[in-house]
Write an enzyme that holds these catalytic residues in place. Structure first.
Site, PDB file in Angstrom:
ATOM      1  N   TYR A   1       7.144  -9.182   7.837  1.00 23.40           N
ATOM      2  CA  TYR A   1       6.808  -7.761   7.954  1.00 23.40           C
ATOM      3  C   TYR A   1       7.219  -7.260   9.332  1.00 23.40           C
ATOM      4  CZ  TYR A   1       3.879  -7.382   3.741  1.00 23.40           C
ATOM      5  OH  TYR A   1       3.417  -7.344   2.461  1.00 23.40           O
TER       6      TYR A   1
ATOM      7  N   ASP B   1       0.822  -1.206   0.000  1.00 28.80           N
ATOM      8  CA  ASP B   1       0.000   0.000   0.000  1.00 28.80           C
ATOM      9  C   ASP B   1       0.860   1.262   0.000  1.00 28.80           C
ATOM     10  OD1 ASP B   1      -2.242  -1.579   0.096  1.00 28.80           O
ATOM     11  OD2 ASP B   1      -2.498  -1.397   2.269  1.00 28.80           O
TER      12      ASP B   1
END
Length: 296
Positions: free
Chosen positions: A109, A56
């Protein structure tokens, strides 16, 4: 004709996300335009350009992966010299022609929290609920065919006290000597790292998870609330969990079976120097704003 996969580093706040968009600066757009300009492919279709994931807007990366094929000899630093400084190839690996980077064995992540008074014990406590296979329908922005995902591991790290954190870095290196290269850097906010490992993740999933982590740490949610988020009934209304900022999220690494990436020392050092220069820029900007504020 040869095919290569590359690990890509970029600063997400400089782009309107990863995926190509008309008239907007994106990571994918910069990479594809560069590869076409220097003759590595005529089009993404011709080069069979593939990606591991579309991060994103705001999300950063040290380990997203792209792959393509070309008649040209691959030279990672030649490509990097034509790419903008804020998106660079860091490592490469030869791959078979049928390689599809989105089918990874595991993704890592890291979310960085800076909020004060965070209860580390509570972060560790709530993280245990998320490990394993769950229905994450409450942790995605849109409806998808399947919202079941498996989280392999979650680590909560305070880098000020956890000296072993550096052992998990995908690229093993000594710490950059900021004092030598950029003197007079002031101490910054102390971060908390939340490392999440899994094969795949839903859109906004980690950022919604981090909102729940933070709210639980600050006693805005109970463990029962979190358990219900992870185990929704068929008739339950979807919870409206607000996402935390994308700028605090880093795709650290993407791992595949039987593929070993080789990091290029020059490429890594070049990107590190760019990151260090950005730290200096933001430190100076902070100093200017602080001077203006203190003038009142």
């Amino acid at each position: 004709m040869k095919r290569r996969a590359f690990k890509v580093g970029y600063i997400g706040s400089n782009f309107y996300g990863f995926q190509r968009q008309p008239d907007l600066r994106t990571v994918e757009g910069e990479i594809i335009d560069t590869l076409i300009d220097i003759g590595y492919m005529e089009s993404p279709e011709e080069g069979r350009f593939r990606i591991a994931g579309r991060t994103d807007g705001g999300v950063n990366s040290l380990g997203n992966v792209v792959s393509f094929q070309s008649e040209e000899e691959f030279h990672i630093n030649k490509i990097n010299s034509h790419l903008p400084d804020d998106v660079q190839f860091l490592a490469e690996a030869p791959v078979r022609f049928g390689f599809k980077p989105r089918y990874a064995k595991e993704r890592w992540y890291r979310y960085i929290l800076f909020n004060k008074d965070i209860d580390l014990e509570k972060l560790n406590e709530v993280s245990k609920l998320f490990v394993g296979t769950h229905n994450f329908t409450n942790f995605t922005k849109r409806y998808q065919k399947t919202t079941v995902r498996t989280i392999n591991k979650i680590n909560i790290i305070d880098p000020k006290i956890d000296a072993d954190e550096r052992l998990n870095r995908p690229y093993k290196t000594n710490d950059f000597d900021f004092n030598q290269n950029f003197p007079n850097l002031n101490e910054s906010y102390s971060p908390i790292f939340i490392d999440v490992y899994g094969e795949s993740f839903l859109w906004n999933m980690i950022r919604k998870m981090m909102r729940v982590f933070l709210d639980y740490s600050k006693a805005k949610l109970t463990l029962d609330d979190v358990y219900n988020y992870l185990n929704p009934g068929e008739d339950d209304k979807r919870e409206n969990i607000k996402v935390l900022s994308g700028e605090n999220l880093i795709l650290m690494d993407t791992v595949y079976d039987n593929i070993k990436f080789k990091y290029d020392d020059y490429a890594v050092e070049k990107f590190k120097r760019y990151l260090a220069s950005q730290m200096v820029y933001h430190q100076k900007s902070y100093g200017i704003v602080e001077a203006i504020l203190n003038s009142f």
